[in-house]
Design a protein around this motif. Structure first.
Motif, PDB file in Angstrom:
ATOM      1  N   ASP A  15       0.831  -1.210   0.000  1.00 46.75           N
ATOM      2  CA  ASP A  15       0.000   0.000   0.000  1.00 46.75           C
ATOM      3  C   ASP A  15       0.863   1.257   0.000  1.00 46.75           C
ATOM      4  O   ASP A  15       0.622   2.194  -0.776  1.00 46.75           O
ATOM      5  N   ALA A  16       1.884   1.283   0.866  1.00 49.61           N
ATOM      6  CA  ALA A  16       2.747   2.456   0.947  1.00 49.61           C
ATOM      7  C   ALA A  16       3.513   2.669  -0.352  1.00 49.61           C
ATOM      8  O   ALA A  16       3.666   3.798  -0.824  1.00 49.61           O
ATOM      9  N   ILE A  17       3.986   1.578  -0.946  1.00 54.74           N
ATOM     10  CA  ILE A  17       4.734   1.689  -2.208  1.00 54.74           C
ATOM     11  C   ILE A  17       3.848   2.268  -3.308  1.00 54.74           C
ATOM     12  O   ILE A  17       4.271   3.121  -4.093  1.00 54.74           O
ATOM     13  N   SER A  18       2.609   1.819  -3.357  1.00 54.44           N
ATOM     14  CA  SER A  18       1.705   2.291  -4.411  1.00 54.44           C
ATOM     15  C   SER A  18       1.377   3.766  -4.263  1.00 54.44           C
ATOM     16  O   SER A  18       1.058   4.441  -5.243  1.00 54.44           O
ATOM     17  N   ARG A  19       1.461   4.305  -3.023  1.00 58.15           N
ATOM     18  CA  ARG A  19       1.088   5.702  -2.773  1.00 58.15           C
ATOM     19  C   ARG A  19       2.256   6.671  -2.834  1.00 58.15           C
ATOM     20  O   ARG A  19       2.042   7.885  -2.915  1.00 58.15           O
ATOM     21  N   LEU A  20       3.478   6.146  -2.758  1.00 58.39           N
ATOM     22  CA  LEU A  20       4.656   7.019  -2.667  1.00 58.39           C
ATOM     23  C   LEU A  20       5.500   6.904  -3.933  1.00 58.39           C
ATOM     24  O   LEU A  20       6.264   5.952  -4.089  1.00 58.39           O
ATOM     25  N   PRO A  21       5.400   7.862  -4.840  1.00 65.23           N
ATOM     26  CA  PRO A  21       6.162   7.788  -6.087  1.00 65.23           C
ATOM     27  C   PRO A  21       7.668   7.701  -5.861  1.00 65.23           C
ATOM     28  O   PRO A  21       8.366   6.973  -6.573  1.00 65.23           O
ATOM     29  N   SER A  22       8.178   8.412  -4.871  1.00 65.79           N
ATOM     30  CA  SER A  22       9.616   8.402  -4.605  1.00 65.79           C
ATOM     31  C   SER A  22      10.100   7.037  -4.136  1.00 65.79           C
ATOM     32  O   SER A  22      11.258   6.668  -4.353  1.00 65.79           O
ATOM     33  N   VAL A  23       9.214   6.293  -3.486  1.00 65.35           N
ATOM     34  CA  VAL A  23       9.545   4.940  -3.050  1.00 65.35           C
ATOM     35  C   VAL A  23       9.311   3.945  -4.176  1.00 65.35           C
ATOM     36  O   VAL A  23      10.114   3.038  -4.407  1.00 65.35           O
ATOM     37  N   ARG A  24       8.203   4.131  -4.893  1.00 65.14           N
ATOM     38  CA  ARG A  24       7.820   3.186  -5.947  1.00 65.14           C
ATOM     39  C   ARG A  24       8.898   3.060  -7.016  1.00 65.14           C
ATOM     40  O   ARG A  24       9.122   1.988  -7.576  1.00 65.14           O
ATOM     41  N   GLU A  25       9.595   4.147  -7.318  1.00 62.62           N
ATOM     42  CA  GLU A  25      10.620   4.093  -8.365  1.00 62.62           C
ATOM     43  C   GLU A  25      11.908   3.428  -7.884  1.00 62.62           C
ATOM     44  O   GLU A  25      12.789   3.150  -8.686  1.00 62.62           O
ATOM     45  N   LYS A  26      11.990   3.148  -6.570  1.00 63.13           N
ATOM     46  CA  LYS A  26      13.191   2.510  -6.027  1.00 63.13           C
ATOM     47  C   LYS A  26      12.979   1.044  -5.643  1.00 63.13           C
ATOM     48  O   LYS A  26      13.891   0.227  -5.793  1.00 63.13           O
ATOM     49  N   ILE A  27      11.804   0.715  -5.121  1.00 64.27           N
ATOM     50  CA  ILE A  27      11.550  -0.665  -4.697  1.00 64.27           C
ATOM     51  C   ILE A  27      11.399  -1.549  -5.934  1.00 64.27           C
ATOM     52  O   ILE A  27      10.556  -1.287  -6.798  1.00 64.27           O
ATOM     53  N   THR A  28      12.212  -2.593  -6.024  1.00 66.81           N
ATOM     54  CA  THR A  28      12.197  -3.452  -7.204  1.00 66.81           C
ATOM     55  C   THR A  28      11.359  -4.709  -7.007  1.00 66.81           C
ATOM     56  O   THR A  28      10.721  -5.170  -7.942  1.00 66.81           O
ATOM     57  N   GLN A  29      11.360  -5.282  -5.813  1.00 64.80           N
ATOM     58  CA  GLN A  29      10.522  -6.456  -5.600  1.00 64.80           C
ATOM     59  C   GLN A  29      10.387  -6.800  -4.119  1.00 64.80           C
ATOM     60  O   GLN A  29      11.192  -6.378  -3.286  1.00 64.80           O
ATOM     61  N   ILE A  30       9.336  -7.542  -3.830  1.00 57.78           N
ATOM     62  CA  ILE A  30       9.110  -8.102  -2.507  1.00 57.78           C
ATOM     63  C   ILE A  30       8.932  -9.604  -2.699  1.00 57.78           C
ATOM     64  O   ILE A  30       8.082 -10.034  -3.476  1.00 57.78           O
ATOM     65  N   VAL A  31       9.737 -10.394  -2.013  1.00 54.09           N
ATOM     66  CA  VAL A  31       9.706 -11.844  -2.199  1.00 54.09           C
ATOM     67  C   VAL A  31       9.541 -12.533  -0.853  1.00 54.09           C
ATOM     68  O   VAL A  31      10.236 -12.202   0.112  1.00 54.09           O
ATOM     69  N   GLU A  32       8.645 -13.488  -0.803  1.00 57.28           N
ATOM     70  CA  GLU A  32       8.390 -14.224   0.434  1.00 57.28           C
ATOM     71  C   GLU A  32       8.983 -15.630   0.346  1.00 57.28           C
ATOM     72  O   GLU A  32       8.720 -16.367  -0.604  1.00 57.28           O
ATOM     73  N   PHE A  33       9.793 -15.988   1.346  1.00 60.33           N
ATOM     74  CA  PHE A  33      10.356 -17.330   1.462  1.00 60.33           C
ATOM     75  C   PHE A  33       9.572 -18.089   2.521  1.00 60.33           C
ATOM     76  O   PHE A  33       9.346 -17.581   3.625  1.00 60.33           O
ATOM     77  N   GLN A  34       9.150 -19.310   2.178  1.00 61.10           N
ATOM     78  CA  GLN A  34       8.370 -20.111   3.108  1.00 61.10           C
ATOM     79  C   GLN A  34       9.101 -21.411   3.416  1.00 61.10           C
ATOM     80  O   GLN A  34       9.502 -22.140   2.510  1.00 61.10           O
ATOM     81  N   ARG A  35       9.261 -21.677   4.698  1.00 63.83           N
ATOM     82  CA  ARG A  35       9.928 -22.905   5.126  1.00 63.83           C
ATOM     83  C   ARG A  35       9.046 -24.123   4.837  1.00 63.83           C
ATOM     84  O   ARG A  35       7.832 -24.059   4.955  1.00 63.83           O
ATOM     85  N   ASN A  36       9.696 -25.222   4.457  1.00 60.44           N
ATOM     86  CA  ASN A  36       9.014 -26.499   4.308  1.00 60.44           C
ATOM     87  C   ASN A  36       9.528 -27.413   5.410  1.00 60.44           C
ATOM     88  O   ASN A  36      10.669 -27.879   5.360  1.00 60.44           O
ATOM     89  N   ALA A  37       8.689 -27.660   6.411  1.00 58.76           N
ATOM     90  CA  ALA A  37       9.128 -28.416   7.586  1.00 58.76           C
ATOM     91  C   ALA A  37       9.477 -29.861   7.261  1.00 58.76           C
ATOM     92  O   ALA A  37      10.179 -30.524   8.033  1.00 58.76           O
ATOM     93  N   GLY A  38       8.998 -30.361   6.118  1.00 62.70           N
ATOM     94  CA  GLY A  38       9.290 -31.740   5.753  1.00 62.70           C
ATOM     95  C   GLY A  38      10.636 -31.938   5.091  1.00 62.70           C
ATOM     96  O   GLY A  38      11.088 -33.081   4.918  1.00 62.70           O
ATOM     97  N   TRP A  39      11.274 -30.842   4.714  1.00 62.54           N
ATOM     98  CA  TRP A  39      12.579 -30.920   4.073  1.00 62.54           C
ATOM     99  C   TRP A  39      13.689 -30.719   5.106  1.00 62.54           C
ATOM    100  O   TRP A  39      13.504 -30.044   6.109  1.00 62.54           O
ATOM    101  N   GLY A  40      14.822 -31.301   4.843  1.00 67.98           N
ATOM    102  CA  GLY A  40      15.996 -31.039   5.674  1.00 67.98           C
ATOM    103  C   GLY A  40      16.249 -32.028   6.789  1.00 67.98           C
ATOM    104  O   GLY A  40      17.166 -31.823   7.588  1.00 67.98           O
ATOM    105  N   LYS A  41      15.477 -33.107   6.859  1.00 69.86           N
ATOM    106  CA  LYS A  41      15.677 -34.071   7.948  1.00 69.86           C
ATOM    107  C   LYS A  41      17.057 -34.716   7.894  1.00 69.86           C
ATOM    108  O   LYS A  41      17.688 -34.954   8.915  1.00 69.86           O
ATOM    109  N   LYS A  42      17.532 -34.983   6.667  1.00 62.95           N
ATOM    110  CA  LYS A  42      18.859 -35.589   6.533  1.00 62.95           C
ATOM    111  C   LYS A  42      19.951 -34.628   6.983  1.00 62.95           C
ATOM    112  O   LYS A  42      20.974 -35.055   7.517  1.00 62.95           O
ATOM    113  N   LEU A  43      19.737 -33.323   6.780  1.00 62.23           N
ATOM    114  CA  LEU A  43      20.725 -32.345   7.219  1.00 62.23           C
ATOM    115  C   LEU A  43      20.799 -32.301   8.739  1.00 62.23           C
ATOM    116  O   LEU A  43      21.889 -32.153   9.315  1.00 62.23           O
TER     117      LEU A  43
END
Length: 243
Positions: A27-55
């Motif tokens: 919401d803030a990015i969409s309203r602020l032109p000075s910010v919008r021209e700088k922010i390139t992306q937002i990425v969400e990483f989600q843990r998979n609890a079933g992976w990594g048991k061998k580690l």
């Protein structure tokens, strides 16, 4: 280090965020032109609890976080303006997330065999060996350690992307003054694979472990450090700079 700045939100396990950070950010990015021209992306990483048991069986500690949200900007001032605006406009009663700010160094970048398929990602949160200064930590990790890791045949065969996130002490102070809770980690290693089997083939290989572990002890404090394994969701939003 690259000029692009990155702010990372880490969500601790067992604590539910009561604040809609993704909604407020977009919401803030969409309203602020000075910010919008700088922010390139937002990425969400989600843990998979079933992976990594061998580690875990190999001795790798898992970090108590359920995921991460990364906000990328062409410079740190864009991130500062974005966060300060959100904090001024909202009463944020949310002590659950912890934050890191710095920038990335890309060490290996390949084109995936199937670009439409999400990659498996190991995200290692690193506490610095207290015997090293902050500059010594970043220098050894970025230089000798990265060169050693990238030189291994299994790395070259299995790894799609290898990236280091280096925290910035100066930027960290600025964001702490804004009111964010800062994480204790001074670095994040990210390694992408086509499959979980590729990840395990590298990190569970005895020869690889025997060669890499001694060097890791030089700059990493194993107490408090650990890994998450999962994948990036489809980009929550992508903002292309006007330039």
């Amino acid at each position: 280090m690259a000029n692009q700045a990155r702010l990372i939100l880490l969500q601790p396990e067992g604590k539910t965020s009561q604040f809609d950070w993704i909604g407020k950010l977009t919401d803030a990015i969409s309203r602020l032109p000075s910010v919008r021209e700088k922010i390139t992306q937002i990425v969400e990483f989600q843990r998979n609890a079933g992976w990594g048991k061998k580690l875990v069986e190999m001795g790798y500690p898992l970090n108590p976080f359920t995921g991460a949200l990364s906000i990328y900007s062409s410079d740190v001032e864009g991130l500062k303006e974005l966060i300060s605006t959100i904090l001024k406009e909202n009463e944020v009663k949310d002590s659950a997330p912890v934050w890191l700010v710095g920038n990335d160094e890309k060490k290996i970048t390949k084109t995936p065999k199937d670009p439409s398929k999400p990659l498996v990602k190991l995200m290692g949160l690193i506490v610095r060996n207290p015997n090293l200064t902050i500059p010594q930590f970043h220098s050894h990790w970025s230089g000798p350690h990265a060169a050693l890791f990238c030189s291994k045949p299994l790395t070259q065969e299995r790894v799609v992307i290898y990236k280091q996130f280096h925290s910035s002490p100066e930027w960290t102070k600025d964001f702490a003054q804004l009111g964010l809770s800062i994480a204790e980690f001074e670095g994040v290693v990210e390694v992408w694979f086509e499959t979980v089997e590729d990840l395990e083939a590298l990190f569970c290989n005895p020869e690889h472990v025997e060669e890499m572990m001694p060097d890791e002890t030089i700059f990493i404090n194993s107490e408090g450090s650990g890994v998450m394994i999962g994948s990036d969701s489809v980009e929550t939003e992508k903002f292309i700079a006007a330039s």
